[in-house]
Design an enzyme around this catalytic site. Structure first.
Site, PDB file in Angstrom:
ATOM      1  N   TYR A 172       0.839  -1.194   0.000  1.00 18.48           N
ATOM      2  CA  TYR A 172       0.000   0.000   0.000  1.00 18.48           C
ATOM      3  C   TYR A 172       0.880   1.253   0.000  1.00 18.48           C
ATOM      4  O   TYR A 172       0.646   2.192  -0.769  1.00 18.48           O
ATOM      5  CB  TYR A 172      -0.920  -0.020   1.222  1.00 18.48           C
ATOM      6  CG  TYR A 172      -1.698   1.257   1.423  1.00 18.48           C
ATOM      7  CD1 TYR A 172      -2.790   1.561   0.606  1.00 18.48           C
ATOM      8  CD2 TYR A 172      -1.346   2.166   2.420  1.00 18.48           C
ATOM      9  CE1 TYR A 172      -3.503   2.744   0.777  1.00 18.48           C
ATOM     10  CE2 TYR A 172      -2.054   3.342   2.596  1.00 18.48           C
ATOM     11  CZ  TYR A 172      -3.129   3.628   1.769  1.00 18.48           C
ATOM     12  OH  TYR A 172      -3.820   4.803   1.944  1.00 18.48           O
ATOM     13  N   GLU A 189     -11.262   6.449   5.773  1.00 15.57           N
ATOM     14  CA  GLU A 189     -10.609   7.309   6.764  1.00 15.57           C
ATOM     15  C   GLU A 189     -11.571   7.617   7.903  1.00 15.57           C
ATOM     16  O   GLU A 189     -11.162   7.713   9.063  1.00 15.57           O
ATOM     17  CB  GLU A 189     -10.113   8.605   6.118  1.00 15.57           C
ATOM     18  CG  GLU A 189      -8.931   8.440   5.180  1.00 15.57           C
ATOM     19  CD  GLU A 189      -7.652   7.985   5.879  1.00 15.57           C
ATOM     20  OE1 GLU A 189      -7.606   7.961   7.123  1.00 15.57           O
ATOM     21  OE2 GLU A 189      -6.694   7.640   5.159  1.00 15.57           O
ATOM     22  N   TRP A 223      -4.733   2.512  10.703  1.00 19.15           N
ATOM     23  CA  TRP A 223      -4.956   2.258   9.285  1.00 19.15           C
ATOM     24  C   TRP A 223      -4.683   0.799   8.953  1.00 19.15           C
ATOM     25  O   TRP A 223      -5.327   0.221   8.072  1.00 19.15           O
ATOM     26  CB  TRP A 223      -4.106   3.184   8.429  1.00 19.15           C
ATOM     27  CG  TRP A 223      -4.272   2.905   6.972  1.00 19.15           C
ATOM     28  CD1 TRP A 223      -3.337   2.470   6.095  1.00 19.15           C
ATOM     29  CD2 TRP A 223      -5.495   3.032   6.207  1.00 19.15           C
ATOM     30  NE1 TRP A 223      -3.876   2.312   4.847  1.00 19.15           N
ATOM     31  CE2 TRP A 223      -5.208   2.645   4.891  1.00 19.15           C
ATOM     32  CE3 TRP A 223      -6.800   3.424   6.532  1.00 19.15           C
ATOM     33  CZ2 TRP A 223      -6.172   2.645   3.882  1.00 19.15           C
ATOM     34  CZ3 TRP A 223      -7.768   3.411   5.535  1.00 19.15           C
ATOM     35  CH2 TRP A 223      -7.452   3.023   4.231  1.00 19.15           C
TER      36      TRP A 223
END
Length: 203
Positions: free
Chosen positions: A27, A49, A57
Site C-alpha cells: 500500500y 478514513e 490504518w
C-alpha cells in the site's frame, strides 16, 4: 529525526509502513500519496478514513476488501440508496468495523457525494480544488492537520458530510496525493513527486 527505515528488499521507506503487515508495505509503495482523480476511489478513501477514526490504518486496510463488498464497491450512487435494512445488515458483518455512527455516515456522505457531483461536476474537481499551495506544505510527516485540511473539513461539514474532521481530511489528502507526505529519503517520495508533476488536475 529520521522517519524512514530500511526494509528487507533494500529500499528505504516511511517508518510507518514497516509495521509487520502483508498489506501495509505494498500500500505504501504503490498507492499512498499517488494522485487520484477517480470519484469512486476518492469516496472509498474518505469513507475508510472515517472508519479509521480511533483505530489504526493497518486495521482498516486488512478489512478493505470486505468493506468494498459490504458497500457496493463504494459506488456512492448505490450506497446513497441504502436504507435501514442495509444498516442492520452491515452491523451484522464481522468483516468490517461495526459502528452504527460510521456506517450511517458513509450512507449520508454517499447522498452528499451525489449532490456534489451535480453541483461541482465531480468529486475530483471539488477535492483537487483544495490542493494546498506549496508554501503551506509542512515538513513531511510532521503534522496531522493543516490550514487546508481545516478549511476542507469545515466546507464538507457545511455541505452535510459527517466524520470528516481536520485530521481525517488531512489523512485523506496525504493518501490521495493532494500533498506528498512521504518522508525525505523514502524511495517512493520522488516517484510521487513525478506522478504529481505529470498529473492533470481535474476541473
Amino acid at each position: 529525526m529520521d522517519k524512514t527505515v530500511m526494509s528487507q528488499d533494500g529500499h528505504r521507506r516511511c517508518a510507518w509502513s514497516a509495521v509487520a503487515s502483508d498489506e501495509l508495505e505494498p500500500y505504501h509503495d504503490r498507492e499512498w500519496g499517488f494522485p487520484v482523480d477517480d470519484d469512486q476511489r476518492l469516496f472509498e478513501k474518505i469513507s475508510l478514513e472515517g472508519f479509521q477514526a480511533g483505530l489504526s490504518w493497518r486495521t482498516i486496510l486488512a478489512k478493505r476488501e470486505r468493506f468494498r463488498v459490504a458497500f457496493a464497491g463504494f459506488d456512492f450512487y448505490r450506497v446513497a440508496a441504502f436504507d435501514e435494512r442495509d444498516v442492520a445488515r452491515l452491523l451484522e458483518d464481522a468483516g468490517i468495523v461495526r459502528h452504527r455512527g460510521k456506517i450511517e455516515a458513509v450512507i449520508n456522505n454517499a447522498r452528499r457525494a451525489v449532490e456534489m457531483v451535480e453541483r461541482e461536476g465531480s468529486l475530483a474537481a471539488y477535492f483537487w480544488g483544495f490542493e494546498p499551495p506549496g508554501g503551506e506544505v509542512a515538513v513531511p510527516q510532521s503534522v496531522s492537520t493543516s490550514p487546508t485540511s481545516i478549511a476542507l473539513s469545515k466546507d464538507l461539514k457545511k455541505r452535510g458530510w459527517k466524520f470528516v474532521g481536520p485530521t481525517t481530511v488531512f489523512a485523506f489528502m496525504q493518501a490521495m496525493g493532494l500533498i506528498n507526505d512521504h518522508a525525505e529519503g523514502c524511495f517512493v517520495r520522488p516517484r510521487v513527486d513525478e506522478a504529481r508533476r505529470v498529473f492533470s488536475r481535474p476541473r
